[in-house]
Design a protein around this motif. Structure first.
Motif, PDB file in Angstrom:
ATOM      1  N   ALA A  41       9.024  -7.838  -3.872  1.00 47.98           N
ATOM      2  CA  ALA A  41       8.635  -6.894  -2.826  1.00 47.98           C
ATOM      3  C   ALA A  41       7.861  -7.634  -1.740  1.00 47.98           C
ATOM      4  CB  ALA A  41       7.769  -5.791  -3.417  1.00 47.98           C
ATOM      5  N   SER A  42       8.062  -7.202  -0.506  1.00 52.51           N
ATOM      6  CA  SER A  42       7.344  -7.810   0.614  1.00 52.51           C
ATOM      7  C   SER A  42       5.886  -7.350   0.600  1.00 52.51           C
ATOM      8  CB  SER A  42       7.995  -7.413   1.937  1.00 52.51           C
ATOM      9  OG  SER A  42       7.788  -6.027   2.177  1.00 52.51           O
ATOM     10  N   GLU A  43       5.065  -8.013   1.411  1.00 53.38           N
ATOM     11  CA  GLU A  43       3.660  -7.626   1.509  1.00 53.38           C
ATOM     12  C   GLU A  43       3.534  -6.192   2.009  1.00 53.38           C
ATOM     13  OE1 GLU A  43      -0.525  -8.930   3.685  1.00 53.38           O
ATOM     14  OE2 GLU A  43       1.268 -10.113   4.046  1.00 53.38           O
ATOM     15  N   ASP A  44       4.355  -5.820   3.000  1.00 54.49           N
ATOM     16  CA  ASP A  44       4.308  -4.456   3.522  1.00 54.49           C
ATOM     17  C   ASP A  44       4.692  -3.447   2.451  1.00 54.49           C
ATOM     18  OD1 ASP A  44       4.019  -2.574   5.849  1.00 54.49           O
ATOM     19  OD2 ASP A  44       6.107  -2.163   5.299  1.00 54.49           O
ATOM     20  N   GLU A  45       5.702  -3.765   1.654  1.00 55.14           N
ATOM     21  CA  GLU A  45       6.104  -2.857   0.571  1.00 55.14           C
ATOM     22  C   GLU A  45       4.975  -2.699  -0.449  1.00 55.14           C
ATOM     23  OE1 GLU A  45      10.888  -3.253  -0.006  1.00 55.14           O
ATOM     24  OE2 GLU A  45       9.694  -5.048  -0.416  1.00 55.14           O
ATOM     25  N   ARG A  46       4.312  -3.798  -0.757  1.00 51.16           N
ATOM     26  CA  ARG A  46       3.211  -3.721  -1.737  1.00 51.16           C
ATOM     27  C   ARG A  46       2.058  -2.886  -1.198  1.00 51.16           C
ATOM     28  NH1 ARG A  46       4.570  -9.121  -1.974  1.00 51.16           N
ATOM     29  NH2 ARG A  46       2.600  -9.759  -0.995  1.00 51.16           N
ATOM     30  N   LYS A  47       1.717  -3.087   0.082  1.00 47.73           N
ATOM     31  CA  LYS A  47       0.652  -2.279   0.685  1.00 47.73           C
ATOM     32  C   LYS A  47       1.055  -0.807   0.718  1.00 47.73           C
ATOM     33  CE  LYS A  47      -1.446  -5.791   3.629  1.00 47.73           C
ATOM     34  NZ  LYS A  47      -1.674  -6.208   5.020  1.00 47.73           N
ATOM     35  N   ALA A  48       2.289  -0.542   1.137  1.00 44.77           N
ATOM     36  CA  ALA A  48       2.765   0.840   1.203  1.00 44.77           C
ATOM     37  C   ALA A  48       2.754   1.483  -0.176  1.00 44.77           C
ATOM     38  CB  ALA A  48       4.171   0.897   1.812  1.00 44.77           C
ATOM     39  N   ALA A  49       3.068   0.705  -1.202  1.00 42.33           N
ATOM     40  CA  ALA A  49       3.041   1.244  -2.570  1.00 42.33           C
ATOM     41  C   ALA A  49       1.625   1.666  -2.946  1.00 42.33           C
ATOM     42  CB  ALA A  49       3.568   0.215  -3.568  1.00 42.33           C
ATOM     43  N   GLY A  50       0.643   0.866  -2.564  1.00 42.79           N
ATOM     44  CA  GLY A  50      -0.749   1.225  -2.842  1.00 42.79           C
ATOM     45  C   GLY A  50      -1.152   2.500  -2.128  1.00 42.79           C
ATOM     46  N   TRP A  51      -0.784   2.610  -0.859  1.00 42.36           N
ATOM     47  CA  TRP A  51      -1.125   3.817  -0.101  1.00 42.36           C
ATOM     48  C   TRP A  51      -0.343   5.013  -0.631  1.00 42.36           C
ATOM     49  CZ3 TRP A  51      -5.466   2.770   1.315  1.00 42.36           C
ATOM     50  CH2 TRP A  51      -5.816   1.604   1.987  1.00 42.36           C
ATOM     51  N   TYR A  52       0.907   4.783  -1.057  1.00 43.07           N
ATOM     52  CA  TYR A  52       1.688   5.875  -1.653  1.00 43.07           C
ATOM     53  C   TYR A  52       1.003   6.379  -2.919  1.00 43.07           C
ATOM     54  CZ  TYR A  52       5.156   8.316  -4.390  1.00 43.07           C
ATOM     55  OH  TYR A  52       5.794   9.249  -5.163  1.00 43.07           O
ATOM     56  N   MET A  53       0.562   5.456  -3.771  1.00 41.73           N
ATOM     57  CA  MET A  53      -0.080   5.869  -5.023  1.00 41.73           C
ATOM     58  C   MET A  53      -1.367   6.646  -4.741  1.00 41.73           C
ATOM     59  SD  MET A  53       0.673   2.803  -7.711  1.00 41.73           S
ATOM     60  CE  MET A  53       1.235   1.391  -6.780  1.00 41.73           C
ATOM     61  N   GLN A  54      -2.155   6.207  -3.749  1.00 41.56           N
ATOM     62  CA  GLN A  54      -3.379   6.933  -3.400  1.00 41.56           C
ATOM     63  C   GLN A  54      -3.042   8.313  -2.852  1.00 41.56           C
ATOM     64  OE1 GLN A  54      -6.243   4.989  -0.787  1.00 41.56           O
ATOM     65  NE2 GLN A  54      -7.101   6.951  -0.192  1.00 41.56           N
ATOM     66  N   ALA A  55      -2.079   8.374  -1.948  1.00 44.35           N
ATOM     67  CA  ALA A  55      -1.707   9.658  -1.346  1.00 44.35           C
ATOM     68  C   ALA A  55      -1.110  10.595  -2.395  1.00 44.35           C
ATOM     69  CB  ALA A  55      -0.735   9.444  -0.185  1.00 44.35           C
ATOM     70  N   ASN A  56      -0.303  10.044  -3.289  1.00 43.48           N
ATOM     71  CA  ASN A  56       0.325  10.864  -4.325  1.00 43.48           C
ATOM     72  C   ASN A  56      -0.726  11.428  -5.276  1.00 43.48           C
ATOM     73  OD1 ASN A  56       2.868  11.857  -5.399  1.00 43.48           O
ATOM     74  ND2 ASN A  56       2.418  10.580  -7.171  1.00 43.48           N
ATOM     75  N   LYS A  57      -1.703  10.603  -5.640  1.00 42.98           N
ATOM     76  CA  LYS A  57      -2.802  11.077  -6.496  1.00 42.98           C
ATOM     77  C   LYS A  57      -3.590  12.168  -5.778  1.00 42.98           C
ATOM     78  CE  LYS A  57      -6.269  10.811  -9.598  1.00 42.98           C
ATOM     79  NZ  LYS A  57      -7.005  12.035  -9.327  1.00 42.98           N
ATOM     80  N   ALA A  58      -3.845  11.965  -4.493  1.00 46.77           N
ATOM     81  CA  ALA A  58      -4.578  12.966  -3.718  1.00 46.77           C
ATOM     82  C   ALA A  58      -3.800  14.278  -3.672  1.00 46.77           C
ATOM     83  CB  ALA A  58      -4.848  12.461  -2.305  1.00 46.77           C
ATOM     84  N   PHE A  59      -2.492  14.195  -3.448  1.00 44.68           N
ATOM     85  CA  PHE A  59      -1.668  15.401  -3.412  1.00 44.68           C
ATOM     86  C   PHE A  59      -1.719  16.113  -4.765  1.00 44.68           C
ATOM     87  CE2 PHE A  59       2.354  17.713  -3.794  1.00 44.68           C
ATOM     88  CZ  PHE A  59       2.298  18.489  -2.647  1.00 44.68           C
ATOM     89  N   LEU A  74       6.152   7.292   2.732  1.00 47.67           N
ATOM     90  CA  LEU A  74       5.461   6.177   2.081  1.00 47.67           C
ATOM     91  C   LEU A  74       6.269   5.647   0.904  1.00 47.67           C
ATOM     92  CD1 LEU A  74       1.691   7.196   1.996  1.00 47.67           C
ATOM     93  CD2 LEU A  74       2.671   5.144   3.028  1.00 47.67           C
ATOM     94  N   GLN A  75       6.876   6.540   0.164  1.00 49.37           N
ATOM     95  CA  GLN A  75       7.678   6.128  -0.980  1.00 49.37           C
ATOM     96  C   GLN A  75       8.859   5.277  -0.509  1.00 49.37           C
ATOM     97  OE1 GLN A  75       9.562   9.337  -3.147  1.00 49.37           O
ATOM     98  NE2 GLN A  75       9.407   8.207  -5.056  1.00 49.37           N
ATOM     99  N   ALA A  76       9.520   5.698   0.560  1.00 49.93           N
ATOM    100  CA  ALA A  76      10.650   4.931   1.089  1.00 49.93           C
ATOM    101  C   ALA A  76      10.181   3.572   1.593  1.00 49.93           C
ATOM    102  CB  ALA A  76      11.331   5.714   2.211  1.00 49.93           C
ATOM    103  N   ARG A  77       9.054   3.540   2.271  1.00 51.73           N
ATOM    104  CA  ARG A  77       8.529   2.282   2.811  1.00 51.73           C
ATOM    105  C   ARG A  77       8.129   1.325   1.689  1.00 51.73           C
ATOM    106  NH1 ARG A  77       3.319   1.922   6.790  1.00 51.73           N
ATOM    107  NH2 ARG A  77       3.048  -0.325   6.708  1.00 51.73           N
ATOM    108  N   ALA A  78       7.619   1.858   0.594  1.00 53.10           N
ATOM    109  CA  ALA A  78       7.181   1.023  -0.520  1.00 53.10           C
ATOM    110  C   ALA A  78       8.347   0.350  -1.227  1.00 53.10           C
ATOM    111  CB  ALA A  78       6.364   1.849  -1.501  1.00 53.10           C
ATOM    112  N   GLY A  79       9.511   0.973  -1.174  1.00 47.36           N
ATOM    113  CA  GLY A  79      10.735   0.375  -1.713  1.00 47.36           C
ATOM    114  C   GLY A  79      10.589  -0.287  -3.059  1.00 47.36           C
TER     115      GLY A  79
END
Length: 173
Positions: free
Chosen positions: A28-46, A143-148
């Motif tokens: 995974a690219s750096e952007d995908e890894r960062k997006a995955a982290g933000w996705y996990m935070q946002a998903n937990k918040a939701f 975010l999920q799509a970006r995290a790939g």
């Protein structure tokens, strides 16, 4: 032809597709890894927002005091426990999507504006509340799509129940 490649125009072989999909199994690219982290935070918040609403369907309704008094101890004490959980989760969601969008820190005004944009405010109609909830889901999907690949490479973590999460936090202190 492998995923992420195409035939060269002169027919002499294959070449990577600029901006195209990465070959299967690639890291995974750096952007995908960062997006995955933000996705996990946002998903937990939701999930936390949904849990607060399950406990108290009015958890998404700001009270009069918290609407007009800066968020401090007095405003927070006026909130029900479910409303406190909902407010905290909506703040975490706002931070995740803003950081994903900008790649940087966010100031208080930006965070407050995003929270107002995505969560019910005093006087919002039921139709607006539904629209805002759908926007939350849309941010999660983006975010999920970006995290790939980063999400498929992440190790799944067991979901804890609210009671187990509280116990773990209390045991920590």
């Amino acid at each position: 032809i492998p995923t992420g490649f195409r035939l060269k125009a002169d027919g002499s072989g294959i070449e990577p597709i600029p901006g195209g999909p990465k070959p299967a199994g690639a890291a995974a690219s750096e952007d995908e890894r960062k997006a995955a982290g933000w996705y996990m935070q946002a998903n937990k918040a939701f999930d936390d927002m949904e849990a607060a609403m399950a406990k108290d369907p009015a958890a998404d309704d700001p009270g009069i005091l918290e609407t007009y008094v800066p968020v401090d101890e007095l405003a927070n004490r006026s909130r029900s426990p479910a409303r406190q959980q909902y407010a905290q989760a909506s703040s975490a969601f706002g931070e995740a999507v803003l950081r994903a969008a900008t790649g940087a820190g966010v100031n208080r005004d930006e965070a407050a504006q995003k929270i107002r944009e995505l969560t019910p405010q005093r006087g919002d109609t039921d139709a607006v509340k539904i629209q805002k909830r759908e926007s939350l889901k849309n941010y999660l999907q983006a975010l999920q799509a970006r995290a790939g690949r980063a999400l498929s490479q992440a190790k799944p973590q067991a979901k804890q129940t609210d009671a187990a999460r509280r116990k773990a936090l209390l045991d920590k202190y």
